[in-house]
Scaffold this motif. Structure first.
Motif, PDB file in Angstrom:
ATOM      1  N   LYS A   1       0.608  -1.141   0.069  1.00  0.00           N
ATOM      2  CA  LYS A   1      -0.058  -0.129   0.033  1.00  0.00           C
ATOM      3  C   LYS A   1       0.855   1.306   0.076  1.00  0.00           C
ATOM      4  O   LYS A   1       0.163   2.433  -0.146  1.00  0.00           O
ATOM      5  CB  LYS A   1      -0.888  -0.060   1.108  1.00  0.00           C
ATOM      6  CG  LYS A   1      -2.057  -1.057   1.319  1.00  0.00           C
ATOM      7  CD  LYS A   1      -2.782  -1.052   2.509  1.00  0.00           C
ATOM      8  CE  LYS A   1      -3.875  -2.328   2.375  1.00  0.00           C
ATOM      9  NZ  LYS A   1      -4.721  -2.357   3.749  1.00  0.00           N
TER      10      LYS A   1
ATOM     11  N   THR B   1      -1.482  -8.096  -4.246  1.00  0.00           N
ATOM     12  CA  THR B   1      -2.497  -7.093  -4.706  1.00  0.00           C
ATOM     13  C   THR B   1      -2.995  -6.103  -3.738  1.00  0.00           C
ATOM     14  O   THR B   1      -2.936  -6.490  -2.489  1.00  0.00           O
ATOM     15  CB  THR B   1      -3.626  -7.716  -5.404  1.00  0.00           C
ATOM     16  OG1 THR B   1      -4.307  -8.672  -4.324  1.00  0.00           O
ATOM     17  CG2 THR B   1      -3.248  -8.789  -6.296  1.00  0.00           C
ATOM     18  N   PHE B   2      -3.216  -5.008  -4.263  1.00  0.00           N
ATOM     19  CA  PHE B   2      -3.544  -3.962  -3.368  1.00  0.00           C
ATOM     20  C   PHE B   2      -4.165  -2.787  -3.951  1.00  0.00           C
ATOM     21  O   PHE B   2      -4.453  -2.779  -5.334  1.00  0.00           O
ATOM     22  CB  PHE B   2      -2.447  -3.242  -2.581  1.00  0.00           C
ATOM     23  CG  PHE B   2      -1.517  -2.530  -3.642  1.00  0.00           C
ATOM     24  CD1 PHE B   2      -1.611  -1.117  -3.607  1.00  0.00           C
ATOM     25  CD2 PHE B   2      -0.435  -3.537  -3.970  1.00  0.00           C
ATOM     26  CE1 PHE B   2      -0.503  -0.556  -4.388  1.00  0.00           C
ATOM     27  CE2 PHE B   2       0.341  -2.821  -4.883  1.00  0.00           C
ATOM     28  CZ  PHE B   2       0.490  -1.345  -5.146  1.00  0.00           C
ATOM     29  N   ASP B   3      -5.162  -1.860  -3.336  1.00  0.00           N
ATOM     30  CA  ASP B   3      -5.740  -0.982  -3.743  1.00  0.00           C
ATOM     31  C   ASP B   3      -4.935   0.334  -3.875  1.00  0.00           C
ATOM     32  O   ASP B   3      -4.281   0.712  -3.081  1.00  0.00           O
ATOM     33  CB  ASP B   3      -6.997  -0.492  -3.074  1.00  0.00           C
ATOM     34  CG  ASP B   3      -8.030  -1.678  -2.868  1.00  0.00           C
ATOM     35  OD1 ASP B   3      -8.180  -2.300  -4.222  1.00  0.00           O
ATOM     36  OD2 ASP B   3      -8.658  -1.706  -1.981  1.00  0.00           O
ATOM     37  N   TYR B   4      -4.685   0.512  -5.244  1.00  0.00           N
ATOM     38  CA  TYR B   4      -3.615   1.692  -5.632  1.00  0.00           C
ATOM     39  C   TYR B   4      -4.140   2.950  -5.561  1.00  0.00           C
ATOM     40  O   TYR B   4      -5.247   3.221  -6.171  1.00  0.00           O
ATOM     41  CB  TYR B   4      -3.106   1.569  -6.925  1.00  0.00           C
ATOM     42  CG  TYR B   4      -2.319   2.689  -7.575  1.00  0.00           C
ATOM     43  CD1 TYR B   4      -1.058   3.032  -6.907  1.00  0.00           C
ATOM     44  CD2 TYR B   4      -2.608   3.345  -8.636  1.00  0.00           C
ATOM     45  CE1 TYR B   4      -0.245   3.943  -7.133  1.00  0.00           C
ATOM     46  CE2 TYR B   4      -1.843   4.525  -9.185  1.00  0.00           C
ATOM     47  CZ  TYR B   4      -0.635   4.836  -8.493  1.00  0.00           C
ATOM     48  OH  TYR B   4       0.098   5.862  -8.849  1.00  0.00           O
ATOM     49  N   THR B   5      -3.701   3.817  -4.766  1.00  0.00           N
ATOM     50  CA  THR B   5      -4.157   5.437  -4.573  1.00  0.00           C
ATOM     51  C   THR B   5      -3.079   6.186  -5.471  1.00  0.00           C
ATOM     52  O   THR B   5      -1.969   6.319  -4.864  1.00  0.00           O
ATOM     53  CB  THR B   5      -4.258   5.667  -3.045  1.00  0.00           C
ATOM     54  OG1 THR B   5      -5.276   4.963  -2.338  1.00  0.00           O
ATOM     55  CG2 THR B   5      -4.589   7.059  -3.011  1.00  0.00           C
TER      56      THR B   5
END
Length: 551
Positions: free
Chosen positions: A87, A120-124
């Motif tokens: 993250k 995997t991760f939520d990209y900001t």
């Protein structure tokens, strides 16, 4: 190869002013980048280096291909990261680019453990310009109280000299330097890193100063009464004997890095800030206060410099029996005056610095670290960045062998770099030092045995190879090289014992140069010995006329 990737990213950054990027795997992949990282660090080149690492759980266990690249590179990077949470990736990358490109530029390392890279991760996304780092606020604007002090010294100087370094290239300050020089009629000399920051065809240009600088630049810095250092760090290759460097002069030192101001020479007026911003402020003050140019104050000084220029010019020797290396470089520069030039390190580098006249960012050379093997991959990076520009690598027969595997990259991707090898069969600068300072004890500097046939080597990679041996061939071969639609390698067989002059011996004052025109003796040809039959052959023969063996 990873070592070539670092130099390619470096060349990309120098040619464009943007951040160069390279990637490598863990272990040997990462350690192969170290020399390239150090090269960028020494020359303040913005670069983001991304390395692989073993999984987080395996770090510290001596796992397969584990190396502590974070620890290894600590002294040669501006900042380092180990990504422990995916993250954080967006933030870290944005910060790395910000740090690499602001203030005094430099390389930043991002080490990515294998398992972190696979998650995997939520990209900001991080918005451009939004990075704010506590404690990191490079000074851009110079101190307003010191600018008037600098102007007062400039106005009263009779023998001023602008000493311009790589910081002027980084800051894109060439226009402001020319304005200041022309307004007060101040001569300008540049360092190896500052080459191109001032038009070298300009009447006020003195070329490069220092160990292999022009005689008139070195005399000028020894006699000036005011030295205006712009983005320069008083490097030992420039200053010679530091106590005698500009010893009669007051000093104005403008640099964005406060650690450099006063490190080697204490200035009367220190100005910390972006050199372009500081020079803009100086010129604004001049206009606002209507300060007269008073250019007549330096007239006698400029006449003295012109006298030195006439008495001690750079010499381009000519020989009936062989090709002088200076002739090759001058002809390349004549036919490709607007090319981007990269170099390796050695005599050819110094001759190129002396005789090529380049613009900003068109001179790309390893200065602080002096990295042999830099030229070809750096040219590759510059050409990838600027595919419509002519990019020429000036190399030496020893330096070229450090990274010639990049010929495969040129061939595979159709990268149209032109390479000219100044081939004298020696590690030329090593030989020159062994001759001058070590009683002509030539230890491990002769490259005759084991040197490849560079023309056949190029052809083996599917690249056009050309042999240049005679002065009469020179214009035609260079023209053919430039006209060819593809990468080219020219093996220029030059006079074997030509030395690079002038030269300031280590520990000597810049005014104590050897090899000035009246001191020089014509270099005697060194015959090449055939290792098959023992016959000594003329310097320019490619094959032994007695037995046909390649020399």
């Amino acid at each position: 190869m990873n070592r070539g990737a670092a130099h390619a990213a470096d060349g990309y950054a120098r040619a464009t002013g943007e951040v160069g990027v390279c990637f490598a795997t863990s272990g040997p992949g990462a350690t192969n980048l170290v020399t390239g990282i150090a090269t960028a660090h020494m020359d303040s080149i913005p670069m983001v280096v991304v390395t692989g690492q073993v999984s987080l759980a395996a770090i510290g266990t001596d796992a397969f291909q584990e190396t502590d690249i974070y620890g290894i590179t600590l002294p040669i990077v501006k900042h380092s990261y180990v990504v422990r949470d995916p993250k954080d990736m967006g933030r870290i990358v944005a910060e790395a680019f910000h740090i690499a490109s602001t203030g005094r530029p430099g390389p930043v390392l991002i080490d990515v453990p294998k398992d972190v890279g696979l998650k995997t991760f939520d990209y900001t996304p991080v918005e451009p310009g939004s990075v704010k780092l506590p404690g990191y606020r490079p000074t851009v604007k110079g101190n307003s109280r010191q600018v008037p002090q600098a102007l007062a010294l400039i106005r009263q100087a009779r023998r001023p000299l602008l000493y311009v370094g790589g910081g002027a290239i980084t800051a894109t300050a060439h226009g402001e330097i020319q304005q200041l020089a022309e307004y007060f009629q101040i001569p300008v000399t540049t360092t190896l890193m500052g080459k191109g920051a001032f038009d070298e065809s300009h009447p006020l240009s003195l070329g490069m100063l220092g160990m292999h600088g022009t005689a008139y630049a070195n005399f000028a810095v020894s006699e000036c009464d005011l030295l205006i250092a712009v983005g320069a760090r008083f490097d030992d290759r420039v200053t010679g004997k530091l106590a005698e460097f500009a010893s009669r002069a007051q000093v104005i030192h403008i640099d964005i890095d406060p650690a450099e101001v006063g490190k080697n020479r204490g200035p009367q007026v220190p100005i910390v800030g972006d050199v372009r911003s500081v020079l803009i402020e100086i010129m604004r003050r001049i206009q606002e206060e209507q300060i007269p140019a008073e250019s007549g104050l330096t007239q006698a000084w400029l006449q003295q410099i012109q006298s030195w220029r006439q008495d001690y010019p750079l010499v381009i020797p000519t020989y009936a029996d062989s090709l002088a290396p200076q002739q090759v470089i001058v002809e390349v520069g004549r036919q490709a005056p607007h090319a981007f030039y990269t170099t390796d390190v050695g005599q050819h580098q110094m001759w190129a610095a002396q005789f090529l006249k380049t613009g900003p960012r068109r001179w790309i050379s390893s200065a602080g670290l002096g990295t042999m093997g830099y030229g070809l991959p750096a040219a590759m990076g510059a050409k990838m960045a600027l595919p419509d520009e002519t990019v020429i690598c000036i190399s030496g027969d020893a330096s070229f062998q450090m990274n010639f595997q990049e010929l495969a990259t040129l061939a595979q991707y159709g990268i149209h770099v032109k390479t000219v090898i100044i081939n004298n069969g020696w590690q030329g600068m090593v030989r020159q030092w062994q001759e001058a300072f070590y009683g002509e004890r030539y230890s491990s500097s002769n490259m005759e045995v084991g040197m490849p046939d560079f023309v056949l080597l190029a052809q083996a990679f599917g690249i056009k190879g050309m042999l240049l041996q005679e002065p009469s061939q020179l214009p035609t071969v260079i023209a053919e090289m430039l006209a060819h639609d593809g990468p080219v390698l020219v093996d220029a067989r030059v006079r074997r014992n030509e030395n690079c002059y002038p030269m300031v011996a280590p520990g000597k004052s810049n005014a104590q140069m050897v090899g000035l025109p009246e001191q020089r003796q014509p270099a005697a040809a060194i015959p090449m010995t055939c290792h098959h039959c023992g016959t000594k052959n003329p310097v320019n023969h490619h094959f032994c006329p007695a037995c046909g063996t390649k020399l």
